[in-house]
Design an enzyme around this catalytic site. Structure first.
Site, mmCIF file in Angstrom:
data_model
loop_
_atom_site.group_PDB
_atom_site.id
_atom_site.type_symbol
_atom_site.label_atom_id
_atom_site.label_comp_id
_atom_site.label_asym_id
_atom_site.label_seq_id
_atom_site.Cartn_x
_atom_site.Cartn_y
_atom_site.Cartn_z
ATOM 1 C CG PHE A 97 -0.481 0.715 2.393
ATOM 2 C CD1 PHE A 97 0.357 0.088 3.300
ATOM 3 C CD2 PHE A 97 -0.834 2.040 2.641
ATOM 4 C CE1 PHE A 97 0.831 0.763 4.418
ATOM 5 C CE2 PHE A 97 -0.371 2.716 3.760
ATOM 6 C CZ PHE A 97 0.471 2.077 4.646
ATOM 7 C CE LYS A 98 5.121 1.606 4.503
ATOM 8 N NZ LYS A 98 4.385 0.428 4.950
#
Ligand SMILES: *Cc1c(COP(=O)(O)O)cnc(C)c1O
Length: 467
Positions: A109-110
Site C-alpha cells: 500500500f506504500k
C-alpha cells in the site's frame, strides 16, 4: 489551507512548503490549521469520479496552493501504473470486504502515497528551482516504494541504505533491479538500526544537510498522509448505495500509525466512518495504548521480528497528530506529553479513554503468528482467496468488531507474493509469479556495498548528490 505544528512553534505554511521539510522546526508535525470538511451532497457528486479524479478533489482540499489543472495532471500520472480501477474491493464472506491497496508497482500500500509524493515533490522543487537528495533507511517496503516512485525524476535522487543480508530475495530484487541513474542502493554491513543511525547522524549535521540538499520521505510526510485519505473516500463510495448515509467501519493493519491516521483525517472531514479498528501484530504498543490510555514505546531491542515485518515498530511516529486532536489542539499539552515520555518513558491518557471510542471511533486488537497462519488458511478454504500476512492480521482483528448492518472494510496492505514463505507455511502452496515479476527477480542487481562507516557514506553522497 495553511499548516501549523502540533507543538505550536511554526508560522503557518502552505502545503507545498511543508512537503520538503521533515519535522516542523519545533520538533512537531505539520497538521491542517483547520480540517477541511465534505458534505453529503459533495460525497454524492463524487460517486461518478475515477480514482485520479477523486484524488484531485480530496487533495485539492489540502493543497489549495496548487492549481487544479496541475493537481489533475499529477494524480493522473501517479495512478497510471495501476490497473484501471486503482483500488478494487472484493468480498471474503462473513460481511468482510477487502480494499485492494496493493495493485501498484511494489505490491504494497506504500505505493498509493509514494506515487503521488513523487509527482508533488518534483513539482514543489520545480517551483522553488531546487533539488533534493533523499536519504533513507529501509528494511523493505518503504525503500522500494520510494525508489519506484522517484526513479527517473530530474530534481530528486535517492540514497537508500539497507542492511546486508536482512531483506528477502523479493525485496532485494525490487530495489536492486532498478538501473536508473538517480537511484543509489547502499548495502550496509550491519542491521537496520545501524542504517537508521547513519541517516540520523548525517541528517543531524545541519551544515552537511544544507550543502548536500538532503531530505526524507518518511511516514510523517504530509503528502503521504493526505494521499492516503483518498482511498477511504473511494472505499466508502464503492461500499455504500447512492443517497444513503451509511456508516462503514475500516480495519487497518498498523505500524507507524500513518495509514490509520489518514482514516482518522477522513472521519474528521465528515466521511461516515463508524469504527477505525487498529490491528497490531506482536509489537502491540498501539493496541496497548488504545485499550489502556497508556503509551509506552519499546526499544529497538524489545521489538520482535515477526511474520508481518512491515508492522514491526516500537514507536509510532504519527501518533502525535492524533494526540493533538485528543487534547483539543492544545499544543502545550502535546509538548508536555512528549516531555513526560522522555523523562518517565510513557504518557498516560487514561482519563480520556472513553473518548477514544465515543468521539473518535478508534478500537484495537492484536494478532499473532498463529492467528496469521490460521486466518490465511481459513480465508483460503472459504473463498480460494490468498491474503498476505499483514492483511491477515487485519482480518483476524476485524472479526472481533463486526457489527450487524455495518459494512466492515479491511485494508489489504500487501500482496501475498511478497511473503511467499509464510503463505507456504499457512497453506502449503507455492505461489506463482507473473512473467513480469520473474524477470524482475532475474534482472541484474545494482548496489554499492559499504562498511557501517559515516565517513564512507559522506564521501559517497558528496560524489553522487544532485546540486
Ligand atoms: C507500512 C505497512 C504497514 C503499516 O502501515 P503504517 O502506516 O506504518 O501504520 C502495514 N502493512 C504493510 C504491508 C506495510 O508495508
Amino acid at each position: 489551507m495553511q499548516y501549523i505544528s502540533t507543538r505550536g512553534g511554526m508560522q503557518p505554511l502552505p502545503y507545498c512548503e511543508t512537503l520538503l521539510e521533515g519535522l516542523a522546526p519545533d520538533g512537531g508535525l505539520a497538521v491542517p490549521e483547520t480540517m477541511p470538511t465534505v458534505d453529503g451532497e459533495t460525497l454524492e457528486r463524487w460517486r461518478a469520479l475515477t480514482y485520479p479524479q477523486l484524488a484531485t478533489e480530496v487533495l485539492g482540499l489540502f493543497a489549495s496552493d496548487i492549481p487544479r489543472a496541475d493537481l489533475a495532471r499529477m494524480t493522473a500520472a501517479a495512478y497510471d501504473p495501476f490497473p484501471e480501477e486503482v483500488v478494487p474491493l472484493r468480498s471474503i464472506g462473513d460481511d468482510l470486504t477487502l480494499v485492494g491497496l496493493s495493485e501498484g508497482p511494489t505490491l504494497a500500500f506504500k505505493d498509493m502515497a509514494m506515487q503521488f509524493l513523487g509527482e508533488v515533490v518534483e513539482y514543489a522543487l520545480e517551483r522553488r528551482g531546487s533539488v533534493l537528495n533523499i536519504l533513507g533507511a529501509t528494511s523493505g517496503d518503504t525503500g522500494s516504494a520510494a525508489e519506484h516512485a522517484l526513479r527517473g525524476k530530474d530534481r530528486i535522487s535517492v540514497f537508500m541504505l539497507s542492511p546486508k543480508g536482512r531483506m528477502s530475495a523479493f525485496q532485494r530484487a525490487q530495489m536492486f533491479s532498478l538501473a536508473d541513474d538517480n537511484i543509489h542502493n547502499i548495502v550496509v554491513d550491519g542491521v537496520f538500526d545501524d542504517c537508521q543511525n547513519l541517516v540520523k547522524v548525517l541528517a543531524g549535521d545541519l551544515d552537511f544537510k544544507r550543502t548536500q540538499h538532503l531530505g526524507a520521505v518518511n511516514s510523517i510526510n504530509l503528502a503521504r498522509i493526505t494521499a492516503q485519505t483518498v482511498y477511504y473516500f473511494w472505499a466508502w463510495l464503492r461500499a455504500t448505495d447512492a443517497g444513503g448515509w451509511t456508516e462503514v467501519s475500516f480495519t487497518v493493519p498498523s505500524g507507524n500509525f500513518g495509514n490509520i491516521l489518514s482514516g482518522f483525517f477522513a472521519k474528521q472531514m465528515g466521511l461516515p466512518i463508524r469504527r477505525l479498528v487498529l490491528a497490531a501484530n506482536e509489537n502491540n504498543v498501539l493496541d496497548e495504548f488504545f485499550r489502556t490510555g497508556v503509551y509506552r514505546p519499546r526499544s529497538a531491542a524489545q521489538t520482535l521480528a515477526t511474520s508481518s515485518p512491515s508492522m514491526d515498530i516500537s514507536k509510532a511516529s504519527n501518533l502525535e497528530r492524533f494526540i493533538f486532536e485528543l487534547v483539543g489542539r492544545d499544543a502545550s499539552r502535546v509538548v508536555s506529553a512528549w516531555s513526560e515520555l522522555e523523562t518517565q518513558g510513557y504518557f498516560d491518557f487514561t482519563a480520556e479513554l472513553a473518548r477514544f471510542v465515543d468521539e473518535f471511533g478508534i478500537v484495537s486488537g492484536t494478532s499473532t503468528h498463529d492467528d496469521r497462519l490460521a486466518t490465511i488458511k481459513a480465508v483460503y478454504e472459504a473463498t480460494g482467496d490468498i491474503i498476505d500476512p499483514h492483511t491477515a492480521d487485519g482480518v483476524k482483528v476485524a472479526r472481533e468488531y463486526v457489527e450487524p448492518g455495518v459494512p466492515m472494510l479491511v485494508l489489504e496492505t500487501a500482496k501475498p507474493q511478497k511473503f511467499a514463505d509464510t503463505i507456504r507455511e499457512a497453506i502449503g502452496i507455492e505461489l506463482e509469479y507473473s512473467a513480469e515479476l520473474r524477470s524482475m527477480l532475474d534482472a541484474p542487481q545494482h548496489k554499492t556495498e559499504m562498511a557501517d562507516d559515516e565517513h564512507d557514506l559522506r564521501a559517497f553522497i558528496e560524489a553522487h548528490a544532485l546540486r
